[in-house]
Design an enzyme around this catalytic site. Structure first.
Site, PDB file in Angstrom:
ATOM      1  N   ASN A  88      -5.747  -2.614   2.394  1.00  0.00           N
ATOM      2  CA  ASN A  88      -4.977  -3.332   3.413  1.00  0.00           C
ATOM      3  C   ASN A  88      -3.936  -4.178   2.690  1.00  0.00           C
ATOM      4  O   ASN A  88      -4.276  -5.195   2.085  1.00  0.00           O
ATOM      5  CB  ASN A  88      -5.916  -4.228   4.244  1.00  0.00           C
ATOM      6  CG  ASN A  88      -5.138  -5.111   5.194  1.00  0.00           C
ATOM      7  OD1 ASN A  88      -3.970  -4.837   5.500  1.00  0.00           O
ATOM      8  ND2 ASN A  88      -5.770  -6.174   5.670  1.00  0.00           N
ATOM      9  N   TRP A  89      -2.698  -3.732   2.785  1.00  0.00           N
ATOM     10  CA  TRP A  89      -1.625  -4.426   2.056  1.00  0.00           C
ATOM     11  C   TRP A  89      -1.033  -5.606   2.829  1.00  0.00           C
ATOM     12  O   TRP A  89      -0.119  -6.272   2.331  1.00  0.00           O
ATOM     13  CB  TRP A  89      -0.513  -3.436   1.704  1.00  0.00           C
ATOM     14  CG  TRP A  89      -0.818  -2.593   0.505  1.00  0.00           C
ATOM     15  CD1 TRP A  89      -1.915  -2.683  -0.301  1.00  0.00           C
ATOM     16  CD2 TRP A  89      -0.006  -1.545  -0.035  1.00  0.00           C
ATOM     17  NE1 TRP A  89      -1.829  -1.755  -1.308  1.00  0.00           N
ATOM     18  CE2 TRP A  89      -0.672  -1.041  -1.173  1.00  0.00           C
ATOM     19  CE3 TRP A  89       1.226  -0.976   0.335  1.00  0.00           C
ATOM     20  CZ2 TRP A  89      -0.144  -0.006  -1.937  1.00  0.00           C
ATOM     21  CZ3 TRP A  89       1.733   0.058  -0.440  1.00  0.00           C
ATOM     22  CH2 TRP A  89       1.060   0.535  -1.559  1.00  0.00           C
ATOM     23  N   LYS A  90      -1.494  -5.831   4.025  1.00  0.00           N
ATOM     24  CA  LYS A  90      -0.996  -6.963   4.830  1.00  0.00           C
ATOM     25  C   LYS A  90       0.535  -6.975   4.802  1.00  0.00           C
ATOM     26  O   LYS A  90       1.153  -5.915   4.840  1.00  0.00           O
ATOM     27  CB  LYS A  90      -1.592  -8.273   4.314  1.00  0.00           C
ATOM     28  CG  LYS A  90      -3.103  -8.173   4.108  1.00  0.00           C
ATOM     29  CD  LYS A  90      -3.762  -9.482   3.835  1.00  0.00           C
ATOM     30  CE  LYS A  90      -5.223  -9.247   3.475  1.00  0.00           C
ATOM     31  NZ  LYS A  90      -6.089 -10.325   3.794  1.00  0.00           N
TER      32      LYS A  90
ATOM     33  N   HIS B 178      -7.995  -6.450  12.875  1.00  0.00           N
ATOM     34  CA  HIS B 178      -8.243  -7.214  11.642  1.00  0.00           C
ATOM     35  C   HIS B 178      -8.356  -8.699  12.003  1.00  0.00           C
ATOM     36  O   HIS B 178      -7.703  -9.173  12.937  1.00  0.00           O
ATOM     37  CB  HIS B 178      -7.095  -6.984  10.654  1.00  0.00           C
ATOM     38  CG  HIS B 178      -7.364  -7.572   9.311  1.00  0.00           C
ATOM     39  ND1 HIS B 178      -7.110  -8.893   9.026  1.00  0.00           N
ATOM     40  CD2 HIS B 178      -7.902  -7.041   8.180  1.00  0.00           C
ATOM     41  CE1 HIS B 178      -7.473  -9.139   7.781  1.00  0.00           C
ATOM     42  NE2 HIS B 178      -7.956  -8.037   7.243  1.00  0.00           N
TER      43      HIS B 178
ATOM     44  N   GLU C 261      -7.109 -11.245  10.843  1.00  0.00           N
ATOM     45  CA  GLU C 261      -5.818 -11.967  10.908  1.00  0.00           C
ATOM     46  C   GLU C 261      -5.090 -11.660  12.213  1.00  0.00           C
ATOM     47  O   GLU C 261      -4.394 -12.513  12.757  1.00  0.00           O
ATOM     48  CB  GLU C 261      -4.963 -11.604   9.677  1.00  0.00           C
ATOM     49  CG  GLU C 261      -5.504 -12.266   8.425  1.00  0.00           C
ATOM     50  CD  GLU C 261      -5.271 -11.490   7.139  1.00  0.00           C
ATOM     51  OE1 GLU C 261      -4.400 -10.602   7.100  1.00  0.00           O
ATOM     52  OE2 GLU C 261      -6.000 -11.771   6.160  1.00  0.00           O
TER      53      GLU C 261
ATOM     54  N   GLU D  55     -16.133  -7.213   8.158  1.00  0.00           N
ATOM     55  CA  GLU D  55     -15.501  -8.164   7.243  1.00  0.00           C
ATOM     56  C   GLU D  55     -15.852  -9.588   7.675  1.00  0.00           C
ATOM     57  O   GLU D  55     -15.269 -10.107   8.643  1.00  0.00           O
ATOM     58  CB  GLU D  55     -13.978  -8.014   7.283  1.00  0.00           C
ATOM     59  CG  GLU D  55     -13.492  -6.629   6.934  1.00  0.00           C
ATOM     60  CD  GLU D  55     -12.034  -6.659   6.493  1.00  0.00           C
ATOM     61  OE1 GLU D  55     -11.798  -6.417   5.305  1.00  0.00           O
ATOM     62  OE2 GLU D  55     -11.155  -6.952   7.307  1.00  0.00           O
TER      63      GLU D  55
ATOM     64  N   GLY E  23     -10.104 -12.854   1.560  1.00  0.00           N
ATOM     65  CA  GLY E  23      -9.064 -13.554   0.806  1.00  0.00           C
ATOM     66  C   GLY E  23      -9.513 -14.883   0.228  1.00  0.00           C
ATOM     67  O   GLY E  23      -8.689 -15.687  -0.200  1.00  0.00           O
TER      68      GLY E  23
ATOM     69  N   SER F  86     -13.116  -9.867  -0.223  1.00  0.00           N
ATOM     70  CA  SER F  86     -13.080 -10.184  -1.652  1.00  0.00           C
ATOM     71  C   SER F  86     -13.764  -9.132  -2.523  1.00  0.00           C
ATOM     72  O   SER F  86     -14.424  -9.477  -3.511  1.00  0.00           O
ATOM     73  CB  SER F  86     -13.672 -11.581  -1.899  1.00  0.00           C
ATOM     74  OG  SER F  86     -12.889 -12.557  -1.216  1.00  0.00           O
TER      75      SER F  86
ATOM     76  N   GLY G 269      -8.264  -6.049   0.406  1.00  0.00           N
ATOM     77  CA  GLY G 269      -6.961  -6.701   0.524  1.00  0.00           C
ATOM     78  C   GLY G 269      -6.365  -6.972  -0.850  1.00  0.00           C
ATOM     79  O   GLY G 269      -5.761  -6.100  -1.478  1.00  0.00           O
ATOM     80  N   GLY G 270      -6.557  -8.178  -1.356  1.00  0.00           N
ATOM     81  CA  GLY G 270      -5.918  -8.638  -2.588  1.00  0.00           C
ATOM     82  C   GLY G 270      -6.020  -7.667  -3.751  1.00  0.00           C
ATOM     83  O   GLY G 270      -5.018  -7.386  -4.439  1.00  0.00           O
TER      84      GLY G 270
HETATM   85  C1  PEP Z   1      -8.758  -7.714   4.072  1.00  0.00           C
HETATM   86  O1  PEP Z   1      -7.592  -8.058   4.149  1.00  0.00           O
HETATM   87  O2  PEP Z   1      -9.225  -6.976   4.942  1.00  0.00           O
HETATM   88  C2  PEP Z   1      -9.573  -8.192   2.953  1.00  0.00           C
HETATM   89  C3  PEP Z   1     -10.829  -7.882   2.907  1.00  0.00           C
HETATM   90  O3  PEP Z   1      -8.929  -8.973   2.015  1.00  0.00           O
HETATM   91  P1  PEP Z   1      -9.534  -9.420   0.589  1.00  0.00           P
HETATM   92  O4  PEP Z   1     -10.042  -8.168  -0.087  1.00  0.00           O
HETATM   93  O5  PEP Z   1      -8.353 -10.001  -0.130  1.00  0.00           O
HETATM   94  O6  PEP Z   1     -10.605 -10.398   0.847  1.00  0.00           O
END
Ligand code: PEP
Length: 244
Positions: free
Chosen positions: A7-9, A93, A95, A163, A169, A206, A227-228
């Site tokens: 997930n590149w947001k 998601h 967010e 999640e 994040g 994470s 994500g990150g």
């Molecule tokens: C996400 O954006 O769905 C996510 C899990 O981010 P991260 O891996 O950065 O926690």
């Protein structure tokens, strides 16, 4: 089949997207028992789809609207995404829920709309820290599943991303025991709702190379939403290539 989804947001422009895939494709050798897919922002979807063409890597939209066309300024058409070659749609998601006010009944329409077009929806669910501390995790997840999947077709592809909101994040990853218990509970809820036992349940929050190898061994963890750590080719490939 384990699914590794990025997930590149709201990161990367089309040029950075092309550069990422040049590097990623040189690193990656896909295994039959794994699937790798990317959710770039809509503006980079075409660059991503062109870059992965013929590789077996899939892409999807980070958000879709539940109508394909019309007076819906600012929304993303799932039909256009599908015609461009997208195979997936990320839906709900945390967010989208917390920053953009998305609620379960609207998400249910998005899930159904994606399925009607042949896109596989990946519905995100998760509890906040407050909800976990109050012992409400399972009731929150159940409600998100019951409502979010209320219009879903059981015979069509679908995935769930669990999640925990407090782990996204933040660098705080859920413990092995929390992931084990919660994925088992989500599996049971899906079965009670009549969904196939092969519906993938991904963990997100994470995920990094170092925790991925233990998390992927937990029963009912069918992959990750990252994500990150998906923003750099090497760090995402290190996750995609863990022993499964
Ligand atoms: C996400 O954006 O769905 C996510 C899990 O981010 P991260 O891996 O950065 O926690």
């Amino acid at each position: 089949m384990k699914i590794f989804a990025a997930n590149w947001k709201l990161h990367k422009n089309p040029k950075e997207t092309r550069e990422f895939f040049q590097e990623f494709k040189a690193l990656c050798s896909l295994r039959p028992q794994t699937k790798v897919l990317f959710f770039p922002q809509a503006i980079c979807l075409e660059a991503a789809l062109t870059a992965v063409s013929g590789t077996g890597i899939s892409c999807g939209a980070q958000n879709i609207y539940f109508e394909s066309k019309g007076a819906f300024t600012g929304e993303n058409s799932a039909q256009n995404a599908k015609e461009m070659g997208a195979e997936w749609a990320l839906i709900g998601h945390s967010e989208r829920r917390s920053l953009f006010g998305e609620v379960d009944h609207g998400l249910a329409k998005k899930v159904a709309h994606a399925q009607s077009l042949g896109l596989s929806p990946m519905l995100c669910i998760g509890e906040t820290l407050d909800q976990r501390e109050k012992g409400e995790t399972n009731s929150v997840l159940k409600l998100q599943l019951v409502q979010g999947l209320s219009l879903a077709e059981k015979s069509k592809p679908l995935a769930i991303a669990y999640e925990p909101v407090w782990a996204i994040g933040t660098g705080k990853v859920a413990s092995i025991e929390q992931v084990r218990e919660t994925h088992q509970a989500v599996r049971q809820m899906l079965t009670e709702l009549g969904f196939s036992t092969s519906t993938p349940i991904l963990y997100g929050g994470s995920v990094k190379k170092d925790n991925a190898k233990d998390l992927i061994q937990i029963p009912n963890v069918d992959g990750f939403l990252v994500g990150g750590a998906s923003l750099e080719p090497k760090s995402f490939w290190d996750i995609c290539s863990v022993d499964v």
